[in-house]
Design an enzyme around this catalytic site. Structure first.
Site, short mmCIF file in Angstrom:
data_model
loop_
_atom_site.label_atom_id
_atom_site.label_comp_id
_atom_site.label_asym_id
_atom_site.label_seq_id
_atom_site.Cartn_x
_atom_site.Cartn_y
_atom_site.Cartn_z
N ARG A 51 0.75 -1.43 -0.20
CA ARG A 51 -0.13 -0.03 0.19
C ARG A 51 1.19 1.20 0.01
NH1 ARG A 51 -2.74 -3.13 1.06
NH2 ARG A 51 -1.28 -3.29 2.69
N LYS A 80 25.03 -3.82 -1.42
CA LYS A 80 26.46 -4.35 -1.24
C LYS A 80 27.46 -3.29 -0.54
CE LYS A 80 25.95 -3.98 -6.09
NZ LYS A 80 26.16 -3.09 -7.48
N ARG A 101 10.63 4.02 3.27
CA ARG A 101 10.77 2.72 3.77
C ARG A 101 11.99 1.96 4.97
NH1 ARG A 101 5.88 -0.80 5.18
NH2 ARG A 101 5.26 1.29 5.91
N HIS A 129 4.89 6.46 11.73
CA HIS A 129 5.02 6.13 9.90
C HIS A 129 3.79 7.25 9.69
CE1 HIS A 129 2.72 4.64 6.75
NE2 HIS A 129 2.91 2.98 7.15
C1 NCD Z 1 1.51 -1.27 8.17
C2 NCD Z 1 2.83 0.11 8.24
O1 NCD Z 1 3.84 -0.49 7.49
O2 NCD Z 1 3.50 -0.87 10.00
N1 NCD Z 1 1.45 -0.65 7.22
C3 NCD Z 1 0.68 0.19 6.20
O3 NCD Z 1 1.80 0.83 5.63
N2 NCD Z 1 -0.69 0.81 5.99
C4 NCD Z 1 0.56 -1.67 8.97
C5 NCD Z 1 1.81 -3.17 9.12
O4 NCD Z 1 2.05 -3.16 8.53
O5 NCD Z 1 0.80 -3.64 10.16
#
Ligand code: NCD
Length: 305
Positions: A51, A80, A101, A129
Protein backbone atom coordinates in the site's frame (compact mmCIF):
# COMPACT_ATOMS: atom_id res chain seq x y z
CA UNK A 1 13.42 22.59 2.61
CA UNK A 2 11.05 20.52 4.76
CA UNK A 3 10.98 16.82 5.49
CA UNK A 4 8.28 14.74 7.18
CA UNK A 5 9.65 12.47 9.90
CA UNK A 6 6.96 12.54 12.58
CA UNK A 7 3.29 13.55 12.64
CA UNK A 8 4.33 16.43 14.92
CA UNK A 9 6.44 18.03 12.18
CA UNK A 10 3.22 19.72 11.09
CA UNK A 11 1.30 21.95 13.48
CA UNK A 12 -2.43 21.32 13.93
CA UNK A 13 -3.08 24.20 11.51
CA UNK A 14 -0.69 22.75 8.93
CA UNK A 15 -2.33 19.33 9.24
CA UNK A 16 -5.71 20.99 8.62
CA UNK A 17 -4.28 22.66 5.50
CA UNK A 18 -2.94 19.36 4.12
CA UNK A 19 -6.29 17.66 4.81
CA UNK A 20 -8.19 20.55 3.17
CA UNK A 21 -5.96 20.25 0.13
CA UNK A 22 -6.48 16.47 0.06
CA UNK A 23 -10.26 16.99 0.19
CA UNK A 24 -10.05 19.47 -2.69
CA UNK A 25 -8.03 16.93 -4.69
CA UNK A 26 -10.73 14.34 -3.97
CA UNK A 27 -13.39 16.69 -5.34
CA UNK A 28 -11.45 18.14 -8.29
CA UNK A 29 -8.82 15.61 -9.40
CA UNK A 30 -8.52 17.12 -12.91
CA UNK A 31 -7.32 20.41 -11.46
CA UNK A 32 -4.20 18.67 -10.10
CA UNK A 33 -3.49 16.28 -12.98
CA UNK A 34 -0.45 18.25 -14.19
CA UNK A 35 0.65 19.90 -10.97
CA UNK A 36 3.88 17.87 -10.87
CA UNK A 37 4.66 17.57 -14.58
CA UNK A 38 8.39 16.98 -14.95
CA UNK A 39 8.90 16.11 -11.26
CA UNK A 40 10.24 12.80 -10.02
CA UNK A 41 9.44 10.91 -6.80
CA UNK A 42 11.86 8.23 -5.57
CA UNK A 43 10.49 5.43 -3.39
CA UNK A 44 13.29 3.88 -1.34
CA UNK A 45 11.80 0.86 0.38
CA UNK A 46 14.21 -1.25 2.41
CA UNK A 47 11.28 -3.18 3.87
CA UNK A 48 8.28 -4.81 2.15
CA UNK A 49 5.20 -2.73 1.42
CA UNK A 50 2.27 -2.86 -0.94
CA UNK A 51 0.00 0.00 0.00
CA UNK A 52 2.37 2.67 1.12
CA UNK A 53 4.78 2.38 -1.81
CA UNK A 54 2.10 2.01 -4.47
CA UNK A 55 0.05 4.73 -2.84
CA UNK A 56 2.99 7.15 -3.13
CA UNK A 57 3.56 6.10 -6.72
CA UNK A 58 -0.11 6.43 -7.58
CA UNK A 59 -0.15 9.87 -5.91
CA UNK A 60 2.79 11.15 -7.99
CA UNK A 61 1.42 9.68 -11.23
CA UNK A 62 -1.97 11.35 -10.58
CA UNK A 63 -0.11 14.65 -10.22
CA UNK A 64 1.53 14.17 -13.63
CA UNK A 65 4.96 13.26 -12.24
CA UNK A 66 7.18 10.21 -12.65
CA UNK A 67 8.44 7.64 -10.17
CA UNK A 68 11.53 5.51 -9.68
CA UNK A 69 12.90 3.45 -6.82
CA UNK A 70 13.39 0.05 -5.29
CA UNK A 71 11.12 -2.15 -3.22
CA UNK A 72 13.52 -4.20 -1.12
CA UNK A 73 16.95 -3.82 0.43
CA UNK A 74 18.03 -6.91 -1.49
CA UNK A 75 17.42 -5.18 -4.82
CA UNK A 76 19.36 -2.03 -3.86
CA UNK A 77 23.04 -1.33 -3.20
CA UNK A 78 22.29 -1.72 0.50
CA UNK A 79 23.00 -5.39 -0.20
CA UNK A 80 26.54 -4.33 -1.24
CA UNK A 81 26.96 -2.39 1.99
CA UNK A 82 26.09 1.15 0.83
CA UNK A 83 24.99 3.45 3.67
CA UNK A 84 21.62 5.21 3.73
CA UNK A 85 23.48 8.55 3.67
CA UNK A 86 25.36 7.70 0.48
CA UNK A 87 22.22 6.36 -1.19
CA UNK A 88 20.25 9.52 -0.46
CA UNK A 89 23.04 11.78 -1.71
CA UNK A 90 22.91 9.95 -5.00
CA UNK A 91 19.08 9.85 -5.16
CA UNK A 92 19.07 13.63 -4.68
CA UNK A 93 20.58 13.83 -8.21
CA UNK A 94 17.82 11.67 -9.70
CA UNK A 95 14.63 12.85 -8.00
CA UNK A 96 12.87 15.91 -6.54
CA UNK A 97 11.39 14.22 -3.46
CA UNK A 98 11.62 10.80 -1.85
CA UNK A 99 9.69 8.48 0.43
CA UNK A 100 11.77 6.08 2.52
CA UNK A 101 10.78 3.00 4.50
CA UNK A 102 13.41 1.28 6.61
CA UNK A 103 13.44 -1.45 9.28
CA UNK A 104 15.74 0.65 11.49
CA UNK A 105 14.21 3.37 13.64
CA UNK A 106 15.65 6.76 12.65
CA UNK A 107 17.02 5.77 9.21
CA UNK A 108 14.90 8.35 7.32
CA UNK A 109 16.07 10.97 9.85
CA UNK A 110 19.71 10.12 9.06
CA UNK A 111 18.89 10.44 5.36
CA UNK A 112 17.17 13.80 5.80
CA UNK A 113 20.30 15.27 7.42
CA UNK A 114 22.32 14.92 4.19
CA UNK A 115 19.56 14.94 1.60
CA UNK A 116 19.29 17.58 -1.12
CA UNK A 117 15.56 16.80 -1.54
CA UNK A 118 12.59 16.49 0.87
CA UNK A 119 12.51 13.10 2.60
CA UNK A 120 9.23 11.56 3.77
CA UNK A 121 9.36 8.87 6.44
CA UNK A 122 7.22 6.05 5.03
CA UNK A 123 7.69 3.92 8.17
CA UNK A 124 10.82 3.39 10.28
CA UNK A 125 10.89 0.15 12.24
CA UNK A 126 8.44 0.12 15.15
CA UNK A 127 8.74 3.90 15.48
CA UNK A 128 6.64 6.25 13.31
CA UNK A 129 4.49 6.22 10.18
CA UNK A 130 3.35 9.83 9.65
CA UNK A 131 1.75 9.41 6.21
CA UNK A 132 -0.44 6.59 7.51
CA UNK A 133 -1.44 8.99 10.29
CA UNK A 134 -2.40 11.70 7.80
CA UNK A 135 -4.44 9.03 6.00
CA UNK A 136 -6.12 8.01 9.27
CA UNK A 137 -6.86 11.64 10.15
CA UNK A 138 -8.38 12.28 6.73
CA UNK A 139 -10.52 9.15 7.03
CA UNK A 140 -11.78 10.16 10.47
CA UNK A 141 -12.38 13.79 9.52
CA UNK A 142 -14.12 12.91 6.25
CA UNK A 143 -16.37 10.18 7.66
CA UNK A 144 -16.95 11.40 11.24
CA UNK A 145 -16.79 15.10 10.46
CA UNK A 146 -14.36 15.92 13.28
CA UNK A 147 -11.06 15.02 14.95
CA UNK A 148 -12.06 16.14 18.43
CA UNK A 149 -14.63 14.83 20.93
CA UNK A 150 -14.10 11.18 20.02
CA UNK A 151 -13.48 7.93 21.86
CA UNK A 152 -11.04 5.80 19.92
CA UNK A 153 -10.11 2.20 20.69
CA UNK A 154 -6.74 1.02 19.41
CA UNK A 155 -6.60 -2.75 19.35
CA UNK A 156 -3.92 -5.37 18.74
CA UNK A 157 -0.17 -4.92 18.64
CA UNK A 158 0.24 -1.58 20.38
CA UNK A 159 3.86 -2.31 21.24
CA UNK A 160 5.38 -2.71 17.79
CA UNK A 161 2.66 -1.03 15.70
CA UNK A 162 4.17 2.20 14.43
CA UNK A 163 0.85 3.37 12.96
CA UNK A 164 -0.56 3.36 16.50
CA UNK A 165 2.38 5.33 17.92
CA UNK A 166 2.05 8.00 15.24
CA UNK A 167 -1.72 8.24 15.47
CA UNK A 168 -1.67 8.66 19.26
CA UNK A 169 0.95 11.42 18.95
CA UNK A 170 -1.22 13.21 16.42
CA UNK A 171 -4.56 12.83 18.21
CA UNK A 172 -3.49 14.08 21.66
CA UNK A 173 -3.42 17.53 20.10
CA UNK A 174 -7.20 17.60 19.62
CA UNK A 175 -9.76 18.42 22.28
CA UNK A 176 -11.54 15.74 24.27
CA UNK A 177 -10.10 12.63 22.61
CA UNK A 178 -10.44 9.55 24.84
CA UNK A 179 -8.11 6.63 24.17
CA UNK A 180 -8.92 3.02 24.98
CA UNK A 181 -5.91 0.75 24.44
CA UNK A 182 -6.91 -2.86 23.87
CA UNK A 183 -4.07 -5.36 23.84
CA UNK A 184 -2.67 -8.46 25.49
CA UNK A 185 -0.30 -7.69 28.38
CA UNK A 186 2.81 -8.36 26.23
CA UNK A 187 1.76 -5.97 23.47
CA UNK A 188 0.81 -2.93 25.54
CA UNK A 189 1.62 0.58 24.35
CA UNK A 190 5.34 1.35 24.98
CA UNK A 191 6.20 3.25 28.14
CA UNK A 192 7.73 6.12 26.15
CA UNK A 193 4.36 6.80 24.52
CA UNK A 194 2.64 6.53 27.89
CA UNK A 195 5.03 8.94 29.60
CA UNK A 196 6.12 11.36 26.88
CA UNK A 197 2.90 11.58 24.90
CA UNK A 198 -0.07 10.65 27.11
CA UNK A 199 1.01 11.66 30.62
CA UNK A 200 2.93 14.70 29.37
CA UNK A 201 -0.29 16.01 27.82
CA UNK A 202 -2.50 15.10 30.79
CA UNK A 203 -4.32 12.73 28.46
CA UNK A 204 -7.13 10.51 29.72
CA UNK A 205 -6.82 6.85 28.67
CA UNK A 206 -7.50 3.32 29.79
CA UNK A 207 -5.92 -0.03 29.02
CA UNK A 208 -7.94 -3.24 28.77
CA UNK A 209 -7.48 -6.73 27.41
CA UNK A 210 -10.96 -7.68 26.23
CA UNK A 211 -12.39 -5.95 23.17
CA UNK A 212 -15.95 -7.08 24.05
CA UNK A 213 -15.83 -5.11 27.31
CA UNK A 214 -15.29 -1.74 25.65
CA UNK A 215 -16.41 -1.94 22.01
CA UNK A 216 -19.82 -0.46 22.91
CA UNK A 217 -18.32 2.83 24.07
CA UNK A 218 -16.19 3.51 20.98
CA UNK A 219 -16.73 6.00 18.14
CA UNK A 220 -13.76 4.53 16.27
CA UNK A 221 -12.04 1.18 16.43
CA UNK A 222 -8.50 1.09 15.00
CA UNK A 223 -7.54 -2.55 14.48
CA UNK A 224 -3.93 -3.57 13.88
CA UNK A 225 -1.97 -6.60 12.78
CA UNK A 226 0.40 -8.37 15.17
CA UNK A 227 3.77 -7.27 13.76
CA UNK A 228 5.35 -10.64 13.03
CA UNK A 229 8.60 -9.20 11.65
CA UNK A 230 9.37 -7.36 14.91
CA UNK A 231 9.05 -10.38 17.23
CA UNK A 232 12.16 -11.92 18.67
CA UNK A 233 10.78 -15.45 18.63
CA UNK A 234 8.25 -17.34 16.58
CA UNK A 235 6.64 -18.94 19.64
CA UNK A 236 5.44 -15.61 21.08
CA UNK A 237 4.11 -14.56 17.69
CA UNK A 238 2.14 -17.78 17.24
CA UNK A 239 0.67 -17.43 20.73
CA UNK A 240 -0.46 -13.83 20.20
CA UNK A 241 -1.31 -13.56 16.51
CA UNK A 242 -4.98 -14.50 16.80
CA UNK A 243 -5.62 -12.86 20.15
CA UNK A 244 -8.26 -10.59 18.58
CA UNK A 245 -10.62 -11.45 15.80
CA UNK A 246 -13.25 -8.83 15.08
CA UNK A 247 -16.34 -10.65 13.86
CA UNK A 248 -20.05 -10.07 13.39
CA UNK A 249 -20.92 -10.90 17.01
CA UNK A 250 -18.52 -8.28 18.31
CA UNK A 251 -19.75 -5.73 15.75
CA UNK A 252 -23.27 -6.31 17.11
CA UNK A 253 -22.08 -4.90 20.45
CA UNK A 254 -20.77 -1.70 18.82
CA UNK A 255 -22.53 1.62 18.25
CA UNK A 256 -24.43 1.82 14.95
CA UNK A 257 -22.07 4.57 13.78
CA UNK A 258 -18.77 3.24 15.11
CA UNK A 259 -16.19 3.15 12.31
CA UNK A 260 -13.63 0.39 11.93
CA UNK A 261 -10.24 1.47 10.58
CA UNK A 262 -7.18 -0.66 9.85
CA UNK A 263 -3.92 0.48 8.21
CA UNK A 264 -3.78 -2.90 6.40
CA UNK A 265 -2.48 -5.48 5.66
CA UNK A 266 -5.12 -7.42 7.56
CA UNK A 267 -4.25 -10.97 8.57
CA UNK A 268 -6.83 -12.68 10.84
CA UNK A 269 -7.73 -9.81 13.15
CA UNK A 270 -10.81 -8.82 11.16
CA UNK A 271 -12.98 -11.59 9.86
CA UNK A 272 -13.91 -11.09 6.17
CA UNK A 273 -17.60 -11.21 7.14
CA UNK A 274 -17.12 -7.71 8.62
CA UNK A 275 -16.03 -6.27 5.24
CA UNK A 276 -19.61 -5.74 4.08
CA UNK A 277 -20.64 -3.91 7.25
CA UNK A 278 -21.06 -0.22 6.31
CA UNK A 279 -19.04 0.66 9.42
CA UNK A 280 -15.96 -1.10 8.01
CA UNK A 281 -14.07 1.70 6.25
CA UNK A 282 -10.57 0.24 5.86
CA UNK A 283 -10.76 0.01 2.09
CA UNK A 284 -12.03 3.60 1.85
CA UNK A 285 -9.05 4.52 4.03
CA UNK A 286 -6.75 3.26 1.25
CA UNK A 287 -8.29 5.72 -1.22
CA UNK A 288 -7.90 8.60 1.23
CA UNK A 289 -4.23 7.62 1.49
CA UNK A 290 -3.66 8.54 -2.14
CA UNK A 291 -5.31 11.99 -1.80
CA UNK A 292 -3.35 12.74 1.34
CA UNK A 293 -0.03 11.75 -0.25
CA UNK A 294 -0.85 13.92 -3.27
CA UNK A 295 -1.46 16.83 -0.92
CA UNK A 296 1.74 16.09 0.96
CA UNK A 297 3.88 15.96 -2.19
CA UNK A 298 2.43 19.33 -3.32
CA UNK A 299 3.06 20.81 0.13
CA UNK A 300 6.68 19.66 0.45
CA UNK A 301 7.51 20.62 -3.15
CA UNK A 302 5.79 23.97 -2.53
CA UNK A 303 3.68 23.60 -5.66
CA UNK A 304 0.65 25.89 -5.67
CA UNK A 305 -2.25 24.98 -7.89
C1 NCD B 1 1.41 -0.57 8.25
C2 NCD B 1 2.90 -0.45 8.42
O1 NCD B 1 3.65 -0.69 7.46
O2 NCD B 1 3.31 -0.08 9.50
N1 NCD B 1 1.02 -0.77 6.92
C3 NCD B 1 0.84 0.31 6.12
O3 NCD B 1 1.72 1.09 5.89
N2 NCD B 1 -0.39 0.53 5.66
C4 NCD B 1 0.78 -1.53 9.16
C5 NCD B 1 1.29 -2.94 9.17
O4 NCD B 1 2.20 -3.30 8.44
O5 NCD B 1 0.73 -3.70 9.95
Amino acid sequence: MRHLMSPLDFSVEEVAKVLDLASDIEKNPAKYAHACDGKVLATLFYEPSTRTRLSFESAMIHLGGQVLGFSSAASSSASKGESVSDTIRMISCYADICAMRHPKEGAPMVASAVSGIPVINAGDGGHQHPTQTLTDLMTIRSLKGRLDHITIGLCGDLKFGRTVHSLVKALVRYENVRFVFISPEELRIPSYIREEVLDANGQEYKEVERLEDVIGELDLLYMTRVQKERFFNEEDYVRLKDFYILNKEKMDLAKPDMLVLHPLPRVNEISVEVDNDPRAVYFKQVQYGVYVRMALILTLLEVNV
